[in-house]
Design an enzyme around this catalytic site. Structure first.
Site, mmCIF file in Angstrom:
data_model
loop_
_atom_site.group_PDB
_atom_site.id
_atom_site.type_symbol
_atom_site.label_atom_id
_atom_site.label_comp_id
_atom_site.label_asym_id
_atom_site.label_seq_id
_atom_site.Cartn_x
_atom_site.Cartn_y
_atom_site.Cartn_z
ATOM 1 N N ASP B 12 0.851 -1.184 0.000
ATOM 2 C CA ASP B 12 0.000 0.000 0.000
ATOM 3 C C ASP B 12 0.894 1.243 0.000
ATOM 4 O OD1 ASP B 12 -1.953 1.845 0.372
ATOM 5 O OD2 ASP B 12 -2.610 1.144 2.336
ATOM 6 N N ASP B 114 -3.124 2.322 -5.976
ATOM 7 C CA ASP B 114 -2.004 2.359 -5.038
ATOM 8 C C ASP B 114 -1.951 1.151 -4.111
ATOM 9 O OD1 ASP B 114 -4.241 3.053 -3.647
ATOM 10 O OD2 ASP B 114 -3.254 4.515 -2.378
ATOM 11 N N GLU B 115 -2.690 0.093 -4.428
ATOM 12 C CA GLU B 115 -2.666 -1.100 -3.578
ATOM 13 C C GLU B 115 -2.523 -2.345 -4.441
ATOM 14 O OE1 GLU B 115 -5.803 -1.451 -0.487
ATOM 15 O OE2 GLU B 115 -6.318 0.549 -1.186
#
Lengths: 87, 417
Positions: B12, B114-115
């Site tokens: 993350d 973003d993960e």
């Protein structure tokens, strides 16, 4: 060395089997006049991909106003622009 | 699951949009790292997109929250630095991170921009102990790409995701099943994945305040009060989740919405926005090879009241005109004439687009319509989306296609693990 990151006009060669080689560049001086600097020697080249953006960094050496200076040029592959990175 | 347990990483990016902006600025010669000052990424307030999308850690100390208005954020911190979002940069950073992660496992899932979930099972032979490998990945991302990440390690995706959220930034955490009582159960129940604004108050009324309370609650009671969702979160609280790390599951619906720079008060303008959104939705449907059987129109009024209506179509379609016609008729039924600040169109109940069931009641020219849609798509893909547009948009100031495709392709948030 100080970070300048100033865009420059560049004359470089792009060999058929390698990465670009900077030869001489033109930069606006503090008083606005253009100054041409010849790249005497490329000491080494590194690459970075910060934020996924590839840039080539050239550590170079030139004689500027009678003194020998070491500085870094940067080439941004994405935009094909040259910068005087650090001096 | 039987046999040896899986090892899943959840990677993350810390304050993703803001970190990426900071790294890009530094690379282009900025002397100030905006991660070290109170700073936010925010939309353009003049276009009424003025909310905080990401914040720096110093900004967090001023109680600035993601999703609040830039106006409210400025009141809390007068010297706040605000930067506009740059989605092309975010896509590039996300791709670069994925490229790096692919070196560590063939099995990856991009959960959002973003993960990322990474299946590390059986990879110990190549890269060693999971904790060491996670540290190595984290440090390499920082060194090579310039931003920091949190990595959560566990035996399933849910626990890995919970672990990466423990303390930030730039950390590796583990949350294996045997660590649940100590690390997961003391946390407030709102921190659990899938427990949000609506569920939390219901749980509080049942006397459930921590994840541990939920884990020890009676599943029959939860099922009675919260239906199947109650069982799902009860299982989550006990760390039970078993979905494979895989590609993003097939899309369930395609939609676009737009917050408009002014309040829409007349029917004609509203219809133009519906058409503009339908153009984008239908084009994306055709591009993905689906037909839709459901059209949903959602509205947000000037005073932030949101509501939506939907309608089943008799036959599935991907035609711009049919989706627009359905959207208009739904809109005309639901709209009470109040000023609107946002309009959305969504196509759902998707079916495979390779076969199309026709209806006797469809307009007879569907073949021509289809050919026209195909021709328009082709022109837009080849020469740009504004090369061909409906005459109604001429001199109207309204874009002939509305809605960013990008955010939908990398969902911001998803309830599917």
């Amino acid at each position: 060395m100080k970070v300048l990151m100033k865009p420059v006009d560049m004359i470089a060669t792009y060999p058929r089997d390698g990465l670009p080689i900077p030869h001489k560049y033109r930069i606006a001086d503090t008083d606005g006049t253009a100054r041409v600097i010849k790249v005497d020697r490329i000491l080494y080249r590194t690459e970075e991909k910060l934020a996924g953006n590839r840039m080539l960094i050239y550590r170079c050496q030139s004689t500027i106003a009678g003194t020998q200076r070491v500085y870094e040029l940067k080439y941004e592959l994405n935009t094909c622009r040259w910068f005087l990175y650090k001096m | 699951m039987t046999g040896e347990r899986k090892i899943i990483f959840h990677i993350d990016v810390n304050s993703a949009y803001l970190s990426w902006e900071a790294v890009d600025q530094l690379q282009h010669g900025a002397s100030l790292d905006i991660r070290t000052i109170p700073a936010v990424i925010g939309g353009n307030p003049e276009k009424r997109h003025g909310i905080v999308l990401a914040k720096s850690i110093p900004a967090k100390k001023y109680q600035i929250k993601t999703g609040e208005t830039l106006y409210a954020a400025r009141l809390k911190c007068p010297g706040l630095a605000i930067f506009p979002p740059r989605y092309d940069l975010y896509v590039r950073c996300s791709e670069a991170m994925l490229d790096l992660l692919r070196e560590y496992s063939p099995s990856l899932q991009r959960y959002s921009i973003d993960e990322v979930f990474l299946d590390y099972t059986h990879m110990e032979k190549h890269f060693g102990d999971p904790r060491e490998a996670a540290h190595q990945i984290k440090d390499r991302i920082y060194r090579e790409l310039g931003f920091t990440v949190n990595i959560g390690i566990s035996s399933n995706k849910l626990l890995a995701k919970m672990a990466s959220d423990f303390s930030k930034p730039n950390k590796v955490h583990t949350l294996f099943p045997e660590e649940i009582p100590e690390k997961l159960w003391p946390l407030p129940v709102e921190d659990l994945f899938m427990v949000g604004r609506a569920t939390a108050p219901k749980l509080h009324r049942l006397g459930i305040y921590t994840i541990g309370d939920l884990a020890r609650a009676d599943p029959a009671l939860l099922k009675k009060r919260l239906k199947s969702h109650g069982l799902l979160i009860w299982n989550y609280a006990n760390g039970r989740e078993d979905s494979p790390v895989g590609d993003f599951p097939g899309i369930k619906s395609v939609g676009n919405s737009s917050t408009i720079a002014f309040d829409v008060e007349d029917r004609k303008t509203a219809h133009m926005f519906l058409l503009s959104l339908s153009e984008m939705v239908a084009m994306r449907l055709r591009n993905a090879g689906y037909l839709a059987r459901l059209v949903v129109v959602s509205l947000k009024s000037q005073d932030f009241f949101s509501y939506s209506h939907q309608r089943q179509l008799y036959t599935a379609t991907d035609s711009t005109n049919r989706i627009y016609a359905a959207a208009v008729s739904i809109f005309d039924e639901m709209w009470q004439g109040e000023p609107l600040r946002a309009i959305g169109v969504r196509a759902g109940a998707l079916v495979d687009g390779s076969l199309q069931q026709l209806s006797l009641f469809d307009p007879g020219d569907w073949l021509k319509q289809r050919a026209m849609d195909a021709a328009v798509d082709k022109i837009r893909t080849k020469y740009g989306s504004n090369m061909i547009m409906r005459a109604v948009f001429l001199h109207s100031g309204i874009k002939p296609l509305t809605g960013g495709v990008w955010e939908e392709d990398y969902p911001m948030m998803s309830s599917l693990l």
